[in-house]
Design a protein around this motif. Structure first.
Motif, PDB file in Angstrom:
ATOM      1  N   SER A  33       1.277  -1.467   0.308  1.00 26.03           N
ATOM      2  CA  SER A  33       0.077   0.306  -0.343  1.00 26.03           C
ATOM      3  C   SER A  33       1.016   0.947   0.459  1.00 26.03           C
ATOM      4  N   ARG A  34       0.249   2.048  -0.148  1.00 29.69           N
ATOM      5  CA  ARG A  34       0.549   3.415   0.009  1.00 29.69           C
ATOM      6  C   ARG A  34       1.870   4.095   1.140  1.00 29.69           C
ATOM      7  N   PHE A  35       0.695   3.429   2.268  1.00 27.10           N
ATOM      8  CA  PHE A  35       1.646   3.279   4.096  1.00 27.10           C
ATOM      9  C   PHE A  35       3.545   2.467   3.629  1.00 27.10           C
ATOM     10  N   ALA A  36       3.687   1.617   2.874  1.00 29.83           N
ATOM     11  CA  ALA A  36       4.729   0.898   3.070  1.00 29.83           C
ATOM     12  C   ALA A  36       6.062   1.766   3.703  1.00 29.83           C
ATOM     13  N   TRP A  37       5.886   2.940   4.450  1.00 31.50           N
ATOM     14  CA  TRP A  37       7.027   3.694   4.107  1.00 31.50           C
ATOM     15  C   TRP A  37       7.443   3.742   5.499  1.00 31.50           C
ATOM     16  N   VAL A  38       5.941   3.099   6.389  1.00 27.34           N
ATOM     17  CA  VAL A  38       5.645   2.809   7.698  1.00 27.34           C
ATOM     18  C   VAL A  38       7.555   1.004   8.275  1.00 27.34           C
ATOM     19  N   LEU A  39       6.927   0.609   7.649  1.00 27.47           N
ATOM     20  CA  LEU A  39       7.754  -0.840   8.020  1.00 27.47           C
ATOM     21  C   LEU A  39       9.449  -0.099   7.604  1.00 27.47           C
ATOM     22  N   ASP A  40       9.855   0.622   7.406  1.00 24.56           N
ATOM     23  CA  ASP A  40      11.038   1.394   7.202  1.00 24.56           C
ATOM     24  C   ASP A  40      11.375   1.604   8.259  1.00 24.56           C
ATOM     25  N   GLU A  41      10.371   2.199   9.056  1.00 25.47           N
ATOM     26  CA  GLU A  41       9.954   2.944  10.311  1.00 25.47           C
ATOM     27  C   GLU A  41      10.843   3.155  11.241  1.00 25.47           C
ATOM     28  N   ILE A  42      10.108   1.275  11.525  1.00 23.38           N
ATOM     29  CA  ILE A  42       8.914   0.567  12.577  1.00 23.38           C
ATOM     30  C   ILE A  42      10.978   0.536  13.195  1.00 23.38           C
ATOM     31  N   PRO A  43      12.184  -0.167  12.763  1.00 25.13           N
ATOM     32  CA  PRO A  43      12.914  -0.285  13.504  1.00 25.13           C
ATOM     33  C   PRO A  43      13.710   1.014  14.245  1.00 25.13           C
ATOM     34  N   GLY A  44      13.698   1.978  13.960  1.00 31.70           N
ATOM     35  CA  GLY A  44      14.294   3.258  14.491  1.00 31.70           C
ATOM     36  C   GLY A  44      12.774   3.638  15.510  1.00 31.70           C
ATOM     37  N   LEU A  45      12.035   4.005  15.402  1.00 21.36           N
ATOM     38  CA  LEU A  45      10.385   4.115  15.964  1.00 21.36           C
ATOM     39  C   LEU A  45      10.702   3.361  17.559  1.00 21.36           C
ATOM     40  N   ILE A  46      11.101   1.434  17.503  1.00 16.19           N
ATOM     41  CA  ILE A  46      11.144   1.044  18.259  1.00 16.19           C
ATOM     42  C   ILE A  46      11.905   1.448  19.690  1.00 16.19           C
ATOM     43  N   VAL A  47      13.508   1.826  18.678  1.00 19.71           N
ATOM     44  CA  VAL A  47      14.491   1.638  20.048  1.00 19.71           C
ATOM     45  C   VAL A  47      14.181   3.386  20.131  1.00 19.71           C
ATOM     46  N   ILE A  48      13.278   4.156  19.897  1.00 23.34           N
ATOM     47  CA  ILE A  48      13.048   5.312  20.061  1.00 23.34           C
ATOM     48  C   ILE A  48      12.340   5.426  21.345  1.00 23.34           C
ATOM     49  N   SER A  49      11.431   4.478  21.650  1.00 25.25           N
ATOM     50  CA  SER A  49      10.328   4.791  22.562  1.00 25.25           C
ATOM     51  C   SER A  49      10.817   3.727  23.842  1.00 25.25           C
ATOM     52  N   LEU A  50      11.597   3.189  23.201  1.00 23.75           N
ATOM     53  CA  LEU A  50      12.442   2.117  24.382  1.00 23.75           C
ATOM     54  C   LEU A  50      13.158   3.772  25.081  1.00 23.75           C
ATOM     55  N   VAL A  51      14.177   3.993  24.665  1.00 22.99           N
ATOM     56  CA  VAL A  51      15.035   4.877  25.379  1.00 22.99           C
ATOM     57  C   VAL A  51      14.254   6.149  25.598  1.00 22.99           C
ATOM     58  N   ALA A  52      13.367   6.861  25.261  1.00 18.73           N
ATOM     59  CA  ALA A  52      11.884   7.264  25.991  1.00 18.73           C
ATOM     60  C   ALA A  52      11.260   6.854  27.444  1.00 18.73           C
ATOM     61  N   ALA A  53      10.861   5.829  27.261  1.00 20.37           N
ATOM     62  CA  ALA A  53      10.530   4.790  28.472  1.00 20.37           C
ATOM     63  C   ALA A  53      11.553   4.599  29.568  1.00 20.37           C
ATOM     64  N   SER A  54      12.706   4.444  29.431  1.00 15.65           N
ATOM     65  CA  SER A  54      14.138   4.590  30.658  1.00 15.65           C
ATOM     66  C   SER A  54      14.055   5.302  30.932  1.00 15.65           C
ATOM     67  N   LEU A  55      14.148   6.500  29.921  1.00 20.46           N
ATOM     68  CA  LEU A  55      14.478   8.091  30.448  1.00 20.46           C
ATOM     69  C   LEU A  55      13.068   9.061  31.194  1.00 20.46           C
ATOM     70  N   ALA A  56      12.925   7.937  31.113  1.00 21.49           N
ATOM     71  CA  ALA A  56      11.431   8.463  32.113  1.00 21.49           C
ATOM     72  C   ALA A  56      11.603   8.530  33.987  1.00 21.49           C
ATOM     73  N   GLY A  57      11.458   9.441  34.183  1.00 22.21           N
ATOM     74  CA  GLY A  57      11.672   9.061  35.644  1.00 22.21           C
ATOM     75  C   GLY A  57      13.810   9.514  35.869  1.00 22.21           C
ATOM     76  N   GLN A  58      13.953   9.476  35.262  1.00 16.96           N
ATOM     77  CA  GLN A  58      15.734   9.187  35.543  1.00 16.96           C
ATOM     78  C   GLN A  58      15.559  10.777  36.306  1.00 16.96           C
ATOM     79  N   SER A  59      17.259  10.767  36.390  1.00 13.76           N
ATOM     80  CA  SER A  59      17.880  12.132  36.974  1.00 13.76           C
ATOM     81  C   SER A  59      18.103  12.643  35.888  1.00 13.76           C
ATOM     82  N   PHE A  60      18.118  14.617  36.475  1.00  8.47           N
ATOM     83  CA  PHE A  60      18.382  15.021  35.136  1.00  8.47           C
ATOM     84  C   PHE A  60      20.267  15.357  34.538  1.00  8.47           C
TER      85      PHE A  60
END
Length: 98
Positions: A33-60
């Motif tokens: 479909s026209r949304f095929a570009w999303v599949l190429d971005e999924i690995p980066g999105l997963i890494v970003i979400s893991l990093v963001a979740a691990s930074l939540a509640g961390q020190s300055f």
């Protein structure tokens, strides 16, 4: 094991297979479909979400080290340099704030 145990194991096995099968079907439909570009971005999105979740509640100091790591990654596009910069900044800030 009782029949109930085997029933739960069977249901979980079917659910695991179903999730993978649905993902396979959805992936093949998206890739055509026209949304095929999303599949190429999924690995980066997963890494970003893991990093963001691990930074939540961390020190300055963790947030500062992460910001420096992002800057180094953007400038150099080098994984080892990014890890070293983040670790050095974090260690330096930890030594100062002790």
């Amino acid at each position: 094991m009782t029949g109930a145990h085997w029933g739960v194991i069977g249901i979980l096995a079917l659910a695991a297979f179903g999730i993978r099968f649905i993902g396979l079907i959805a992936g093949s439909r998206i890739s055509g479909s026209r949304f095929a570009w999303v599949l190429d971005e999924i690995p980066g999105l997963i890494v970003i979400s893991l990093v963001a979740a691990s930074l939540a509640g961390q020190s300055f100091q963790t947030w500062i080290a992460a910001a420096v790591a992002v800057a180094v990654a953007a400038l150099t596009n080098h994984v080892i340099a990014t890890m070293i910069a983040g670790a050095v900044v974090y260690a330096g800030l930890a030594a100062i704030w002790l």
